[in-house]
Design an enzyme around this catalytic site. Structure first.
Site, mmCIF file in Angstrom:
data_model
loop_
_atom_site.group_PDB
_atom_site.id
_atom_site.type_symbol
_atom_site.label_atom_id
_atom_site.label_comp_id
_atom_site.label_asym_id
_atom_site.label_seq_id
_atom_site.Cartn_x
_atom_site.Cartn_y
_atom_site.Cartn_z
ATOM 1 N N TYR A 224 5.153 -3.133 10.046
ATOM 2 C CA TYR A 224 6.151 -2.163 9.598
ATOM 3 C C TYR A 224 5.789 -0.798 10.186
ATOM 4 O O TYR A 224 4.658 -0.567 10.623
ATOM 5 C CB TYR A 224 6.247 -2.093 8.071
ATOM 6 C CG TYR A 224 4.930 -1.976 7.335
ATOM 7 C CD1 TYR A 224 4.305 -0.735 7.166
ATOM 8 C CD2 TYR A 224 4.316 -3.100 6.784
ATOM 9 C CE1 TYR A 224 3.103 -0.628 6.484
ATOM 10 C CE2 TYR A 224 3.119 -2.997 6.102
ATOM 11 C CZ TYR A 224 2.519 -1.756 5.948
ATOM 12 O OH TYR A 224 1.325 -1.642 5.263
ATOM 13 N N HIS B 50 0.537 -1.247 12.135
ATOM 14 C CA HIS B 50 1.443 -0.420 12.935
ATOM 15 C C HIS B 50 1.083 -0.593 14.405
ATOM 16 O O HIS B 50 -0.076 -0.823 14.750
ATOM 17 C CB HIS B 50 1.305 1.056 12.566
ATOM 18 C CG HIS B 50 1.251 1.325 11.096
ATOM 19 N ND1 HIS B 50 2.246 0.943 10.235
ATOM 20 C CD2 HIS B 50 0.301 1.937 10.340
ATOM 21 C CE1 HIS B 50 1.923 1.307 9.008
ATOM 22 N NE2 HIS B 50 0.748 1.911 9.049
#
Length: 363
Positions: A291, A341
């Site tokens: 995400y 990430h």
């Protein structure tokens, strides 16, 4: 006899003088224009012009009564000119100049969660899978309790030709040290910071103004008066936490110990919509990483709420280290290796936004 000759000579001289005077008089009269002839007014009949052909405009000799010329159709250059949607010299929301940006930017997406908002099933399922809370409560229950504590968000403000909303998004990269960007950062209308951002002692480089602060339970800190707390929730428990942190303090743990209470203005609490977070994951990071990061989310939030966006404190420092400007991190670069990430991909998107003229990236 002599007398007769004198009389003849005098007569001859008089005749010559008379002829000379007569010649000069005719010459003088020829230089004077004759007076205009006297015209007796008469009734004149104008010749009637033939009727114009079908579709033609009648021609008149008087320019005041002449019909205006037909307007030429607009040129292709005029057709391409589009008025700016905001009062700045360039506007983020004007997508006509960038196909790359238009393919990713959806102006209909609302960044902030609203009371009684129905979340799209796909985005909700994805968000609930990120960090499971496991307490069995429904999203509707938790949202109802949350909005009993915080004020409903203001209606979205669309771009307007009379407004120029400038925003600075300030990351926490070590490249801010000795940058001298502080005064430039504080000159923006809104200044967005995140997580454990420290200003005291670093004002010359990072400024001293903050209007919006992105955080989550594990990165919470007390905020200044009139500063917006912008919660970025990764799980349902985060919505429970912000309600608790502003009231009873009953939520003390998520997957780790968290700050039980925060000092913040309840009327200025904003919650990033899980649907908006999913839109960033789909359209912007294109599913690179599990995400998006907090910093990258703050940037996309700014694209949707500001007219001009400037970025500070993103990326590695001059030595290639990834650490916060207020510390020396011996694990520099670990952020890029977590797999949560994709820092390299997010950095490339920020650089492309700069190349497209949608942000000003200050390194």
């Amino acid at each position: 006899m002599a007398m007769r000759r004198r009389l003849c000579a005098l007569s001859f001289a008089a005749a010559a003088l008379f002829l000379m005077l007569a010649t000069r008089q005719r010459h003088f009269l020829s230089l004077t224009p004759p007076p205009p002839p006297e015209v007796t007014p008469t009734r004149q009949h104008k010749a009637e012009a033939p009727p114009p052909h079908k579709g033609e405009q009648p021609v008149t000799s008087n320019p005041r009564t002449r019909p205006p010329p037909k307007q030429a159709p607009p040129s292709s250059t005029q057709e391409k000119e589009v008025k700016r949607s905001c009062g700045c010299d360039s506007c983020v929301s004007d997508v006509a100049g960038s196909d790359w940006f238009r393919q990713r930017f959806n102006p209909e997406q609302q960044p902030i969660l609203r009371q009684n908002q129905t979340l799209e099933d796909g985005a909700l399922s994805w968000w609930l899978s990120l960090q499971r809370s496991g307490d069995g409560r429904t999203v509707q229950e938790v949202m109802s309790e949350l909005f009993a504590v915080i004020a409903p968000p203001p209606p979205p403000q669309k771009p307007h030709p009379s407004l120029c909303r400038t925003c600075a998004v300030v990351g926490n990269s070590g490249n801010l040290r000795e940058s001298g960007h502080g005064e430039l950062i504080d000159s923006h209308h809104n200044v967005i910071r995140m997580n454990h951002a420290v200003m005291a002692g670093f004002e010359q480089d990072v400024g001293n103004k903050s209007t919006h602060h992105f955080l989550y339970p594990e990165s919470a800190m007390d905020l200044r008066p009139r500063e917006h707390l912008v919660l970025l929730p990764f799980k349902l428990r985060d919505l429970e936490w912000v309600r608790s942190a502003l009231t009873t303090g009953d939520v003390t743990r998520t997957y780790m110990r968290v700050k039980e209470r925060v000092s913040a203005d309840r009327d200025r609490v904003l919650v990033v919509s899980p649907e908006f977070f999913g839109y960033i994951h789909q359209n912007w990071t294109e599913k690179h990483g599990r995400y998006p990061s907090t910093g990258f989310t703050a940037v996309i939030y700014a694209l949707h709420t500001c007219d001009q966006v400037s970025l500070f404190g993103f990326g590695a420092d001059s030595e290639g280290n990834w650490h916060h400007y207020w510390e020396k991190n011996k694990f520099a670069g670990a952020f890029r290796k977590t797999g949560v990430h994709n820092a390299d991909y997010e950095t490339e998107i920020l650089q492309q936004l700069h190349r497209e003229g949608k942000v000003q990236l200050h390194l």
